[in-house]
Design a protein around this motif. Structure first.
Motif, short mmCIF file in Angstrom:
data_model
loop_
_atom_site.label_atom_id
_atom_site.label_comp_id
_atom_site.label_asym_id
_atom_site.label_seq_id
_atom_site.Cartn_x
_atom_site.Cartn_y
_atom_site.Cartn_z
N LEU A 14 -35.22 11.06 86.21
CA LEU A 14 -35.08 9.66 85.86
C LEU A 14 -33.88 9.40 84.95
O LEU A 14 -33.13 8.44 85.15
N GLY A 15 -33.66 10.26 83.98
CA GLY A 15 -32.54 10.07 83.07
C GLY A 15 -31.21 10.14 83.78
O GLY A 15 -30.31 9.33 83.53
N LEU A 16 -31.06 11.07 84.70
CA LEU A 16 -29.81 11.20 85.46
C LEU A 16 -29.58 9.98 86.34
O LEU A 16 -28.47 9.44 86.37
N VAL A 17 -30.61 9.53 87.02
CA VAL A 17 -30.48 8.36 87.89
C VAL A 17 -30.10 7.13 87.07
O VAL A 17 -29.18 6.38 87.44
N LEU A 18 -30.77 6.91 85.94
CA LEU A 18 -30.46 5.74 85.10
C LEU A 18 -29.07 5.85 84.48
O LEU A 18 -28.37 4.84 84.34
N ALA A 19 -28.66 7.04 84.11
CA ALA A 19 -27.33 7.23 83.52
C ALA A 19 -26.24 6.92 84.54
O ALA A 19 -25.26 6.24 84.23
N VAL A 20 -26.42 7.39 85.77
CA VAL A 20 -25.42 7.13 86.82
C VAL A 20 -25.40 5.64 87.17
O VAL A 20 -24.32 5.04 87.30
N ILE A 21 -26.57 5.02 87.28
CA ILE A 21 -26.62 3.59 87.59
C ILE A 21 -26.00 2.78 86.45
O ILE A 21 -25.21 1.86 86.69
N GLY A 22 -26.33 3.10 85.22
CA GLY A 22 -25.78 2.36 84.08
C GLY A 22 -24.28 2.48 83.97
O GLY A 22 -23.57 1.49 83.78
N CYS A 23 -23.77 3.69 84.11
CA CYS A 23 -22.32 3.90 84.02
C CYS A 23 -21.61 3.26 85.21
O CYS A 23 -20.54 2.65 85.05
N GLY A 24 -22.19 3.37 86.39
CA GLY A 24 -21.60 2.73 87.56
C GLY A 24 -21.57 1.21 87.43
O GLY A 24 -20.58 0.56 87.78
N ALA A 25 -22.65 0.65 86.89
CA ALA A 25 -22.70 -0.80 86.70
C ALA A 25 -21.66 -1.26 85.68
O ALA A 25 -21.01 -2.29 85.87
N LEU A 26 -21.51 -0.49 84.60
CA LEU A 26 -20.50 -0.86 83.60
C LEU A 26 -19.10 -0.78 84.19
O LEU A 26 -18.28 -1.68 84.00
N LEU A 27 -18.81 0.29 84.91
CA LEU A 27 -17.49 0.43 85.53
C LEU A 27 -17.20 -0.71 86.51
O LEU A 27 -16.11 -1.28 86.51
N ALA A 28 -18.18 -1.02 87.35
CA ALA A 28 -18.00 -2.11 88.31
C ALA A 28 -17.82 -3.44 87.60
O ALA A 28 -16.98 -4.26 87.99
N ALA A 29 -18.59 -3.68 86.54
CA ALA A 29 -18.48 -4.93 85.80
C ALA A 29 -17.10 -5.08 85.16
O ALA A 29 -16.49 -6.14 85.22
N VAL A 30 -16.62 -4.01 84.55
CA VAL A 30 -15.29 -4.07 83.92
C VAL A 30 -14.23 -4.31 84.98
O VAL A 30 -13.33 -5.15 84.80
N ARG A 31 -14.33 -3.63 86.10
CA ARG A 31 -13.33 -3.80 87.16
C ARG A 31 -13.37 -5.21 87.73
O ARG A 31 -12.33 -5.85 87.96
N LEU A 32 -14.58 -5.75 87.96
CA LEU A 32 -14.70 -7.08 88.56
C LEU A 32 -14.36 -8.19 87.58
O LEU A 32 -13.74 -9.18 87.96
N LEU A 33 -14.77 -8.04 86.33
CA LEU A 33 -14.55 -9.11 85.35
C LEU A 33 -13.11 -9.18 84.86
O LEU A 33 -12.60 -10.26 84.59
N THR A 34 -12.47 -8.04 84.73
CA THR A 34 -11.09 -8.06 84.24
C THR A 34 -10.09 -8.11 85.38
O THR A 34 -8.96 -8.55 85.18
N GLY A 35 -10.48 -7.66 86.56
CA GLY A 35 -9.54 -7.59 87.68
C GLY A 35 -8.44 -6.57 87.45
O GLY A 35 -7.39 -6.64 88.06
N ASP A 36 -8.71 -5.62 86.56
CA ASP A 36 -7.69 -4.66 86.13
C ASP A 36 -8.25 -3.26 86.32
O ASP A 36 -9.19 -2.86 85.63
N ARG A 37 -7.66 -2.50 87.24
CA ARG A 37 -8.14 -1.14 87.44
C ARG A 37 -7.84 -0.25 86.25
O ARG A 37 -8.49 0.75 86.02
#
Length: 123
Positions: A39-62
């Motif tokens: 569970l910890g691994l799954v939540l860590a990957v989902i959380g980090c992936g969501a943060l990365l996607a949010a930063v990429r989508l909200l800033t439009g800056d890779r």
């Protein structure tokens, strides 16, 4: 132009720090299991992936997404080694290996993802 560069640099610094916080949280929590389920691994990957996607989508800056990912990876590498007293936060297990490999792969996917899917089709 100068103001724009300062804003971008500040964004990258904040993204790096926030990524470091998420990387630290994932590094500590990845080893939690609920019975046989990692569970910890799954939540860590989902959380980090969501943060990365949010930063990429909200800033439009890779580059901001890359700064976030570098913060995550830096925190993971820093806290995976031996401490000054010889203590180890992340023991060498299969879950730790998966976490250590999954995070840079996730960062790579988010950073190199095309800006627009329609641009590839010629729309």
């Amino acid at each position: 132009m100068r103001g724009s560069l300062l804003v971008r640099l500040a964004t990258w610094i904040v993204a790096f720090v926030v990524g470091g916080v998420y990387g630290l949280a994932g590094t500590i929590a990845h080893s939690y299991t609920l019975g046989w389920f990692p569970l910890g691994l799954v939540l860590a990957v989902i959380g980090c992936g969501a943060l990365l996607a949010a930063v990429r989508l909200l800033t439009g800056d890779r580059w901001a997404a890359l700064a976030t990912g570098l913060g995550m990876v830096a925190a993971t590498l820093f806290f995976s080694g031996k401490g000054p007293g010889g203590s180890v936060i992340v023991p060498e297990t299969a879950l730790a290996t998966v976490w250590t490999l999954a995070l840079p792969i996730l960062v790579l996917i988010v950073v190199v993802w095309p800006d627009r899917v329609g641009a590839l089709r010629g729309n």
